[in-house]
Design an enzyme around this catalytic site. Structure first.
Site, short mmCIF file in Angstrom:
data_model
loop_
_atom_site.label_atom_id
_atom_site.label_comp_id
_atom_site.label_asym_id
_atom_site.label_seq_id
_atom_site.Cartn_x
_atom_site.Cartn_y
_atom_site.Cartn_z
N PHE A 1 50.14 -66.55 87.08
CA PHE A 1 49.64 -65.21 87.39
C PHE A 1 50.64 -64.22 86.81
CE2 PHE A 1 49.79 -61.20 89.51
CZ PHE A 1 48.49 -60.87 89.86
N GLU A 2 50.16 -63.40 85.90
CA GLU A 2 50.96 -62.28 85.45
C GLU A 2 50.03 -61.20 84.93
OE1 GLU A 2 53.79 -63.82 82.62
OE2 GLU A 2 52.28 -64.14 81.07
N VAL A 3 50.32 -59.97 85.32
CA VAL A 3 49.64 -58.80 84.78
C VAL A 3 50.71 -58.04 84.02
CG1 VAL A 3 48.32 -56.71 85.29
CG2 VAL A 3 48.07 -58.74 86.76
N TYR B 1 46.94 -57.26 80.01
CA TYR B 1 46.23 -58.51 80.27
C TYR B 1 46.58 -59.02 81.66
CZ TYR B 1 50.55 -61.16 79.82
OH TYR B 1 51.81 -61.66 80.04
N TYR C 1 55.48 -55.42 83.85
CA TYR C 1 55.29 -56.83 84.18
C TYR C 1 55.15 -56.97 85.69
CZ TYR C 1 55.82 -61.90 84.15
OH TYR C 1 55.59 -63.25 84.30
#
Length: 400
Positions: free
Chosen positions: A283-285, A198, A226
């Site tokens: 913001f994090e993928v 995500y 992460y």
């Protein structure tokens, strides 16, 4: 556009209306093809954009942006946004930014979550901007309420004390529900079951540079779990006992900490205290399987029963960051230094002129927060033996 089927019509009429709608779509598609397939293709390598009309699963007729379908290999990934109906027009520029700078090239899905039903307006307007599928979900009540073990009187007293001390969001109940949900429940929503990765997007954010490669696929291909763009120090007044509870968990479950973890990012004394560094989670993928795994699941459950989401004001950013630093190997955490990003009031703007020009960036490198004194990213570079960009010293605390 409005509801295609009348709410009070019978099932036979509803089926008829849907068939009429589908017939309209077929005729529209035939008309577009008849007038030249090049309008939905590429010319000289330029991606073409159209608008198509679709009927979604709940019977709504919607306009939706449409691009030439991406033919490359994709991973099972989605954008995810927690939003209220009232956030719609603050959220739209963020969606447009992500679509224009990245997603129209790859057409990943987008999941929206809310503690109440999304309005027709919210669904219609957002779906018109997004190149992938849009999905809208309601958060289960047990994920957005006080758990049974919380003392309501004690929690109310804490909120009043924080209000008097003017601690940001200190008296907010909904903010606490949000932090708890983002910490331990968003990845458990049924709409997220179809995905392995995500990218979190919030109202008010902006991508300031083009991204011409698939960030999700980069994560999967390179063994990352992460990724972040901005790191910062947390407000101690919001998490006074978070580290004490975390230390107790580590002592109870040492088996969850890999040998090459990144404890040295979040502690300067080998775990005795927390230095307040955390990745800014707006913001994090990241890997959904990591949050779903045994280590983080046990950690969140331990924190949740300690009550700090309500007896203090634990944020999801330090909780996620501590979890990632403790339970991942250091090479599984990635800094996207080439992703131009803005969340008020901070920018991540690469200071390398060549990188910014190549990515059509619109950000001012003098506003870059990466090597600012209040940022923790300099520490991330140092402990991981990463080479800082040329001239980074000139940008320390240079923000104008």
């Amino acid at each position: 556009m409005g509801k295609l089927t009348a709410r009070n019509s019978n099932p036979q009429q509803q089926r008829l209306y849907k068939r009429i709608g589908l017939a309209i779509i077929v005729l529209f598609t035939f008309f577009m093809l008849y007038n030249g397939s090049s309008s939905n293709g590429t010319s000289n390598g330029v991606l073409k954009q159209n608008t198509e009309t679709v009927i979604d699963s709940d019977g709504y007729l919607r306009n939706k942006v449409s691009y030439t379908p991406y033919k490359g290999k994709k991973v099972k990934a989605t954008f995810v946004t927690l939003a209220r109906n009232s956030d719609l027009y603050e959220l739209l520029p963020a969606i447009k930014s992500v679509e224009d700078r990245f997603n129209h090239k790859f057409q990943y899905d987008w999941v929206f979550l809310n503690d109440v039903e999304f309005s027709d307006e919210f669904k219609n307007v957002t779906s018109a901007l997004i190149s992938g599928k849009t999905k809208y979900g309601v958060i289960p009540k047990e994920h957005w309420s006080f758990p049974d073990w919380i003392d309501q009187d004690k929690a109310a007293k804490v909120r009043e004390e924080m209000r008097e001390k003017q601690i940001i969001y200190g008296d907010s109940i909904s903010y606490r529900h949000m932090c708890r949900f983002e910490s331990g429940f968003f990845y458990r929503h049924p709409l997220m079951d179809d995905y392995d990765w995500y990218w979190r997007v919030e109202p008010g954010v902006k991508l300031t540079c083009d991204i011409d490669y698939d960030l999700f696929k980069f994560m999967e291909d390179n063994g990352k779990k992460y990724a972040f763009t901005i790191s910062i120090h947390e407000y101690l007044a919001t998490i006074p006992t978070l580290w004490d509870v975390t230390r107790k968990f580590m002592q109870k479950h040492p088996e969850y900490l890999p040998e090459d973890n990144m404890l040295d990012f979040i502690s300067d004394d080998n775990g005795l205290s927390y230095n307040l560094c955390h990745f800014w989670s707006n913001f994090e993928v990241a890997s959904l399987d990591f949050w779903r795994g045994p280590a983080y699941s046990a950690y969140f459950d331990y924190l949740d029963h300690a009550g700090g989401f309500f007896y203090e004001r634990w944020g999801d950013a330090p909780v996620h960051s501590i979890g990632a630093a403790l339970f991942l190997k250091r090479d599984e955490i990635h800094f996207f230094g080439d992703v131009g990003y803005y969340h008020p009031p901070f920018y991540s703007c690469n200071i390398d002129d060549e990188v910014r020009l190549a990515n059509k960036c619109e950000c001012n490198p003098d506003l870059d927060f990466t090597f600012n004194g209040y940022s923790c990213t300099t520490k991330f570079f140092t402990i991981n033996d990463m080479t800082k960009p040329n001239g980074w010293q000139e940008h320390v605390n240079k923000r104008v």
